[in-house]
Every structure is written in structure tokens, then in C-alpha cells.
Design a protein around this motif. Structure first.
Motif, PDB file in Angstrom:
ATOM      1  N   UNK A  86       0.812  -1.114  -0.074  1.00  0.00           N
ATOM      2  CA  UNK A  86       0.044   0.167   0.156  1.00  0.00           C
ATOM      3  C   UNK A  86       0.974   1.198   0.071  1.00  0.00           C
ATOM      4  N   UNK A  87       0.851   1.963  -1.037  1.00  0.00           N
ATOM      5  CA  UNK A  87       1.568   3.305  -1.229  1.00  0.00           C
ATOM      6  C   UNK A  87       1.052   4.652  -0.698  1.00  0.00           C
ATOM      7  N   UNK A  88       1.680   5.239   0.286  1.00  0.00           N
ATOM      8  CA  UNK A  88       1.108   6.615   0.441  1.00  0.00           C
ATOM      9  C   UNK A  88       1.746   7.467  -0.781  1.00  0.00           C
ATOM     10  N   UNK A  89       0.755   8.349  -1.272  1.00  0.00           N
ATOM     11  CA  UNK A  89       1.129   8.975  -2.266  1.00  0.00           C
ATOM     12  C   UNK A  89       1.389  10.710  -2.056  1.00  0.00           C
ATOM     13  N   UNK A  90       1.002  10.688  -0.957  1.00  0.00           N
ATOM     14  CA  UNK A  90       1.181  12.230  -0.189  1.00  0.00           C
ATOM     15  C   UNK A  90       1.503  11.972   1.143  1.00  0.00           C
ATOM     16  N   UNK A  94       5.866  -7.125   8.909  1.00  0.00           N
ATOM     17  CA  UNK A  94       5.486  -5.935   8.367  1.00  0.00           C
ATOM     18  C   UNK A  94       6.735  -5.185   7.541  1.00  0.00           C
ATOM     19  N   UNK A  95       6.554  -4.687   6.277  1.00  0.00           N
ATOM     20  CA  UNK A  95       7.792  -4.113   5.421  1.00  0.00           C
ATOM     21  C   UNK A  95       7.166  -2.656   5.747  1.00  0.00           C
ATOM     22  N   UNK A 129       5.555   3.259   1.993  1.00  0.00           N
ATOM     23  CA  UNK A 129       5.043   1.805   1.317  1.00  0.00           C
ATOM     24  C   UNK A 129       4.936   0.921   2.373  1.00  0.00           C
ATOM     25  N   UNK A 130       3.878   0.389   2.573  1.00  0.00           N
ATOM     26  CA  UNK A 130       3.819  -0.585   3.693  1.00  0.00           C
ATOM     27  C   UNK A 130       3.121  -1.893   3.233  1.00  0.00           C
TER      28      UNK A 130
END
Length: 198
Positions: A19-23, A118-119, A42-43
Motif C-alpha cells: 500500500x503506497x502513500x502518495x502524499x 511488516x515492511x 510503502x507498507x
């Protein structure tokens, strides 16, 4: 739950997908204790019980990055990144405690003492004008099961959801006997003395 989605959606994704945080996250976001203010995240929640996962990180050049691996007991068995690896990126094999075998040539092995992990990926971002460049790097991160390595693997886009999970309180899910408890993979590996991040 962060993984109770059929495909990556915003800050949530199925097991073994990013799951990518884009902001930059808002200060009110409590997904982690305290987000950095100069990185995009990015988790990924991972399940290493069946086989290793191969994490590919693209070349990052001079940009700061880190892929913190956090085991089921909240210890950090490894944290490949700009400080430890440099800007070349690489392929890292996340190996759970019950797997025996050999990883492909060129893959850096990371032994994880629990089969859930978790990454916590972070890539330096110099502000909103830098978002597009970081998004391109995030999009090159990948997680591939060992059995699919060397193929044109595409993560599933319609992961089935388990009925009732979203409406079941987390403590009840952990104790569910029909699933052995969500934390059973971690419970099979007693807490250990951390050896320090590599």
C-alpha cells in the motif's frame, strides 16, 4: 483492518502487497506511531509461512530510502536501505522461520524469526513537487513469492475477503479457535533476544 481489501486501495492492501502513500500523511494519521514528515511510505503486511517473499527495490541513486522489516514481536531483524546497501537497490529474500532451502543467485537473504512481518518502506521526498519521481520508485517496488520468481508474476487483483472480519473486534479475531488465532504464526516463535538490525 489494513489488509481487509480485495486489492490495494489507498493506504490498505491485501497480504503480501504494498500500500503506497502518495502524499505526506496528515498529523492525525495513527497507522504508525509517528510518520516521518519528509518521506512517502510503502507498507506491506506479509505472510512468510508457506514460502519466502522476494522484495525488489529499484535503484534509488542518492535518495534516502529504507525498507524496515518488523517481525511479529515488533523487533527489526533487518532494515536494508541507503545507509546499509547504498543507492543500487537490490532483491531481498524474506525467509520465515520454518522454511529450508536456497534462494536464487543475487538475492540477499533476510531471516525473519516469525512468519508474519511488516515492511515499513520509506523514500525521501523533497515536497509535493517531488511526488511524481517518488511515485515512480514506489511503483517499482515488488513482492513476489519464491515459487513465482522468474515468471511474469502479477499480484492478484481480486483477493477474496473473509466474511465477518471487518465487523469482528480485533481481540475476538486473535482468539478465534477456528483460525488458530491471527497471531498463531508469531506464537509458534517465542519472543527472542533481538540481534540488532542489519
Amino acid at each position: 483492518m489494513l489488509t481487509h481489501v480485495t486489492s490495494p486501495t489507498g493506504a490498505r492492501s491485501p497480504i503480501n502487497q504494498f500500500a503506497h502513500y502518495r502524499t505526506f500523511p496528515e498529523a492525525s494519521n495513527k497507522t504508525v506511531v509517528g510518520f516521518n514528515v519528509d518521506t512517502l511510505y510503502s507498507l506491506a503486511q506479509t505472510d512468510l509461512a508457506a514460502e519466502p517473499l522476494l522484495l525488489t527495490v529499484p535503484p534509488m541513486g542518492d535518495r534516502y530510502w529504507i525498507m524496515q522489516i518488523i517481525d511479529g514481536w515488533n523487533n527489526v531483524p533487518a532494515a536494508p536501505g541507503a545507509r546499509t546497501v547504498g543507492g543500487a537497490g537490490g532483491v531481498f529474500g524474506l525467509v520465515g522461520p520454518e522454511w529450508e532451502g536456497t534462494l536464487p543467485d543475487g538475492v540477499t537473504r533476510i531471516d525473519v524469526p516469525t512468519s508474519i512481518a511488516l515492511i515499513g518502506g520509506r523514500i525521501y521526498t523533497a515536497g509535493p513537487d517531488d511526488y511524481a519521481a517518488v511515485h515512480a520508485l514506489q511503483d517499482q517496488l515488488s513482492l513476489v513469492p519464491l515459487s513465482a520468481w522468474g515468471t511474469h508474476y502479477t499480484p492478484p487483483t481480486d483477493v477474496p475477503l473473509e466474511p465477518g472480519v471487518q465487523d469482528t473486534p480485533v481481540p475476538a479475531q486473535i482468539k478465534r479457535p477456528d483460525r488458530g488465532g491471527v497471531l498463531q504464526p508469531a506464537q509458534r516463535t517465542p519472543p527472542h533476544e533481538p540481534t540488532g538490525a542489519r
